[in-house]
Design a protein around this motif. Structure first.
Motif, short mmCIF file in Angstrom:
data_model
loop_
_atom_site.label_atom_id
_atom_site.label_comp_id
_atom_site.label_asym_id
_atom_site.label_seq_id
_atom_site.Cartn_x
_atom_site.Cartn_y
_atom_site.Cartn_z
N LEU A 45 0.62 -1.35 -0.08
CA LEU A 45 -0.17 -0.12 0.06
C LEU A 45 0.93 1.31 -0.07
O LEU A 45 0.43 2.20 -0.73
N ALA A 46 2.02 1.30 0.72
CA ALA A 46 2.78 2.32 0.69
C ALA A 46 3.45 2.60 -0.87
O ALA A 46 3.49 3.84 -0.99
N ALA A 47 3.81 1.64 -1.20
CA ALA A 47 4.29 1.80 -2.77
C ALA A 47 3.15 2.44 -3.63
O ALA A 47 3.65 3.17 -4.63
N GLN A 48 2.03 2.32 -3.21
CA GLN A 48 1.03 2.92 -4.04
C GLN A 48 0.41 4.33 -3.59
O GLN A 48 -0.30 4.90 -4.04
N GLY A 49 1.44 4.77 -2.68
CA GLY A 49 1.14 6.07 -2.14
C GLY A 49 0.34 6.24 -0.83
O GLY A 49 -0.19 7.53 -0.93
N ILE A 50 -0.17 5.26 -0.45
CA ILE A 50 -1.15 5.51 0.70
C ILE A 50 -0.49 5.46 1.91
O ILE A 50 0.44 4.70 2.30
N LEU A 96 -18.11 5.86 -0.33
CA LEU A 96 -16.94 6.23 -0.74
C LEU A 96 -16.55 7.78 -1.02
O LEU A 96 -15.44 8.31 -0.79
N ASP A 97 -17.69 8.51 -1.26
CA ASP A 97 -17.57 9.95 -1.54
C ASP A 97 -17.57 10.65 -0.13
O ASP A 97 -16.78 11.61 0.19
N ASN A 98 -18.40 10.32 0.86
CA ASN A 98 -18.48 11.00 2.20
C ASN A 98 -17.10 10.71 2.88
O ASN A 98 -16.81 11.64 3.76
N ALA A 99 -16.64 9.69 2.94
CA ALA A 99 -15.38 9.22 3.74
C ALA A 99 -14.04 9.76 3.01
O ALA A 99 -12.98 9.52 3.43
N ASP A 100 -14.35 10.26 1.73
CA ASP A 100 -12.97 10.57 0.72
C ASP A 100 -12.23 9.52 0.65
O ASP A 100 -10.78 9.64 0.94
N VAL A 101 -12.69 8.44 0.15
CA VAL A 101 -11.78 7.12 -0.01
C VAL A 101 -10.86 6.96 -1.14
O VAL A 101 -11.29 7.41 -2.20
N VAL A 102 -9.59 6.70 -0.90
CA VAL A 102 -8.74 6.95 -1.69
C VAL A 102 -8.29 5.32 -2.04
O VAL A 102 -7.66 4.95 -3.36
N VAL A 117 -19.58 1.55 -9.76
CA VAL A 117 -19.50 2.72 -8.57
C VAL A 117 -18.27 3.46 -9.02
O VAL A 117 -18.11 4.68 -9.16
N LEU A 118 -17.30 2.64 -9.40
CA LEU A 118 -15.72 3.38 -9.53
C LEU A 118 -15.65 4.78 -10.51
O LEU A 118 -15.16 5.55 -9.98
N PRO A 119 -16.42 4.54 -11.40
CA PRO A 119 -16.44 5.73 -12.51
C PRO A 119 -17.01 6.93 -11.91
O PRO A 119 -16.65 8.15 -12.11
N LYS A 120 -17.84 6.78 -10.87
CA LYS A 120 -18.41 7.78 -9.85
C LYS A 120 -17.64 8.32 -8.67
O LYS A 120 -17.99 9.19 -8.16
N ALA A 121 -16.60 7.64 -8.46
CA ALA A 121 -15.74 7.82 -7.29
C ALA A 121 -14.14 8.00 -7.89
O ALA A 121 -13.49 7.16 -7.35
N PRO A 122 -13.94 9.24 -8.34
CA PRO A 122 -12.61 9.51 -8.91
C PRO A 122 -11.47 9.64 -7.84
O PRO A 122 -10.24 9.29 -8.35
N LYS A 123 -11.88 9.60 -6.55
CA LYS A 123 -10.68 9.69 -5.60
C LYS A 123 -10.08 8.47 -5.28
O LYS A 123 -8.92 8.19 -4.88
N VAL A 124 -10.84 7.24 -5.74
CA VAL A 124 -10.25 6.00 -5.48
C VAL A 124 -9.31 5.64 -6.49
O VAL A 124 -9.63 5.42 -7.63
N ARG A 125 -7.98 5.46 -6.21
CA ARG A 125 -7.01 5.20 -6.84
C ARG A 125 -6.37 3.91 -6.98
O ARG A 125 -5.32 3.59 -7.74
N HIS A 126 -6.71 3.12 -5.79
CA HIS A 126 -6.09 1.79 -5.71
C HIS A 126 -7.05 0.98 -5.27
O HIS A 126 -8.05 1.04 -4.32
N VAL A 127 -7.20 -0.61 -6.00
CA VAL A 127 -8.43 -1.18 -5.33
C VAL A 127 -7.78 -2.57 -5.22
O VAL A 127 -6.80 -3.31 -6.14
#
Length: 550
Positions: A45-50, A96-102, A117-127
């Motif tokens: 996760l750290a390698a993904q910038g989290i 995902l939106d309310n919690a500012d999930v990345v 859902v993901l196309p509507k949640a642009p802040k999510v950068r890693h799954v």
């Protein structure tokens, strides 16, 4: 002192590395193995910038991967966001939106929902996707999800992370039965103090040595079962409190009463933490019908939802030599008190517990009430408190009050002081039904209705009434082998309840809808009552009660 959940877990690992830490279905991990896998994930996760302060959602039923992910995030000073695994696309998107999930971890079986859902949640950068037996149809690969075990492969198992802080954030999403879910924000030290064992639940004394919990637990390790889903705060802290004390935690992929007792027998479980009637009733009925060895069980504890009198009595009679306890608390206060479950067949009110020094009951003007006053008030908790609700300053402002210069949280639980200073919990104030000026607590009525031999489950709600303001209504799930017998139910209720508390409108349903943790879903119940004709109505005239309808 280092009072961060990740650091405290690492103390437990160093104290008992070879002890079994976690059992979930066929998976077993020692403390050292759980640590190594969590470290591998943290490095990925750290390698993904989290990192510090980042929010990662966990959308899954119970598994060892869920625990590893939570620990990995805390090791990185990131924040785990609990998501109800039953959520639909719109509900998932809200979190995902309310919690500012990345970041997001989910099971293979929910790939289609996540893909929508993901196309509507642009802040999510890693799954990350966890295998759950569902065939891989390529959906998760389409949005770049990384298979969980692949993420761990090649990563370092070493504990080489930077220093952490007691003020690192812990966030728990709660509610949703009366409105949108809301995130309760805590500092790690504060939530550990009120839920994770940082304060002795019996004596009220805070731990003063960061190694004490692991050291004391190692002197008397236990096997504890936490059958509720980890998306619920009760299950999270039943688990964390046990892991930090070097106890073995037994999780269930999903709750099943028969599987529960088979697991108790196989793992020699000593302590079971359950949530209300939704777990307790099938547990006791299956146990009484089967042939299970539960001789290892020394304690059964209930919290987060009420157990009806009939079910309590069944546990008392079936497990006469087992410690049976009720505890009260909430996501906004933590632990508020514990009491022994005794013979309560003639008392349908909520649990009666011994409180602690940081807990008071206040009246409508925020004045402390005294033992024996008989006045219903609101529970208020001082001491270690949450920071408030995430991104909701208005609700946060309403959560806190000041009494004699001290700050308290008041989430809305109503209670009364008994003469001996113990506290009886009556229910959540926003569920209280005001009928012709009389207050009716749904939990009390539900306890009596569910004690009728023909009823399996029930929820009680307020129904608009032109004359009374509101009348008491009940959704009733009759037992499969029972014929609905409302006259018998009413007669039974009149033996235990004042007339104004007896439901007047009834809806017979195939199943009572509850949250995945077994807590009542009053919002869904009210919606059902508003949209469906009643199965039966009760007329109350001149002191007589009679039923009419199907």
């Amino acid at each position: 002192m280092v009072l961060n959940v990740a650091d405290l877990f690492e103390h437990a690992v160093d104290t008992a590395p070879d002890r079994t830490a976690l059992v979930c279905g066929p998976r077993r991990l020692t403390f050292a193995e759980l640590e190594a896998r969590s470290n591998r994930l943290a490095h990925h996760l750290a390698a993904q910038g989290i990192g510090t302060g980042d929010h990662v959602a966990i959308y899954s039923t119970n598994s060892t991967e869920v625990v590893e992910t939570m620990l990995a995030l805390y090791k990185l000073r990131a924040v785990a966001i609990n998501v109800n695994f039953r959520y639909t696309e719109s509900e998932l998107l809200y979190i995902l939106d309310n919690a500012d999930v990345v970041g997001l971890l989910h099971q293979r079986g929910t790939s289609a929902r996540v893909a929508a859902v993901l196309p509507k949640a642009p802040k999510v950068r890693h799954v990350l996707v966890v295998e759950d037996g569902t065939a891989d149809d390529g959906t998760a690969a389409g949005y770049g999800a990384v298979e969980y075990e692949s993420a761990l492969a090649g990563q370092s198992p070493e504990r080489d992370f930077g220093p952490r802080d007691p003020g690192d954030r812990y966030l728990l999403y709660t509610g949703g039965t009366t409105g949108r879910p809301k995130g309760v924000m805590w500092r790690h030290e504060d939530v550990w103090r009120v839920l994770g064992g940082g304060t002795d639940f019996v004596t009220g004394e805070p731990l003063t040595d960061e190694w004490q919990q692991a050291r004391d637990g190692n002197n008397g390790p236990l096997v504890r079962m936490c059958p509720a889903p980890l998306m619920h705060g009760q299950a999270q802290w039943a688990m964390f409190g046990s892991l930090l004390a070097t106890h073995t935690v037994v999780l269930m992929p999903k709750f099943d009463a028969r599987e529960l007792w088979e697991t108790v027998q196989a793992e020699k479980v000593q302590v079971i933490a359950l949530i209300g009637d939704a777990m307790a009733r099938p547990m006791i009925e299956v146990y009484q019908e089967g042939d299970y060895d539960a001789s290892s069980v020394v304690a059964i504890s209930n919290t987060a939802a009420l157990i009806s009198p009939a079910v309590k009595q069944a546990f008392i009679e079936t497990f006469p030599n087992t410690f049976l306890t009720d505890a009260i608390g909430s996501s906004e206060t933590g632990f508020n008190g514990i009491g022994m479950i005794a013979d309560t067949s003639d008392d349908a009110r909520g649990p009666r517990v011994k409180g602690h020094a940081a807990l008071i009951i206040v009246d409508e003007e925020n004045r402390p009430l005294q033992p024996g006053s008989g006045t219903i008030g609101r529970l208020a908790r001082g001491g270690n408190l949450p920071l408030g609700y995430y991104k909701d300053p208005e609700k946060t402002a309403r959560l806190f009050i000041e009494v004699d210069g001290q700050r308290y949280t008041v989430p809305g639980d109503l209670a009364v002081y008994e003469d001996d200073g113990t506290i009886t919990l009556l229910g959540r104030g926003d569920q209280c039904i005001n009928t012709a000026g009389e207050k009716v607590f749904p939990e009390e009525v539900e306890g009596i209705v569910k004690s009728h031999p023909g009823v399996f489950d029930a929820l009680v709600v307020g129904v608009p009434d032109e004359r009374l303001g509101a009348r008491v209504g009940a959704l009733v799930q009759w037992r499969e082998e029972a014929e609905p017998d409302l006259d018998s139910l009413i007669a039974f209720a009149r033996e235990h309840l004042a007339g104004y508390k007896i439901p007047r409108s009834y809806w017979y349903v195939d199943e009572i809808v509850r949250t995945p943790a077994g807590k009542p879903d009053y919002g869904t119940a009210r919606t059902y009552a508003a949209e469906h004709p009643t199965s039966a109505e009760v007329a109350v005239t001149a002191g007589t009660v009679g039923a009419k309808g199907a």
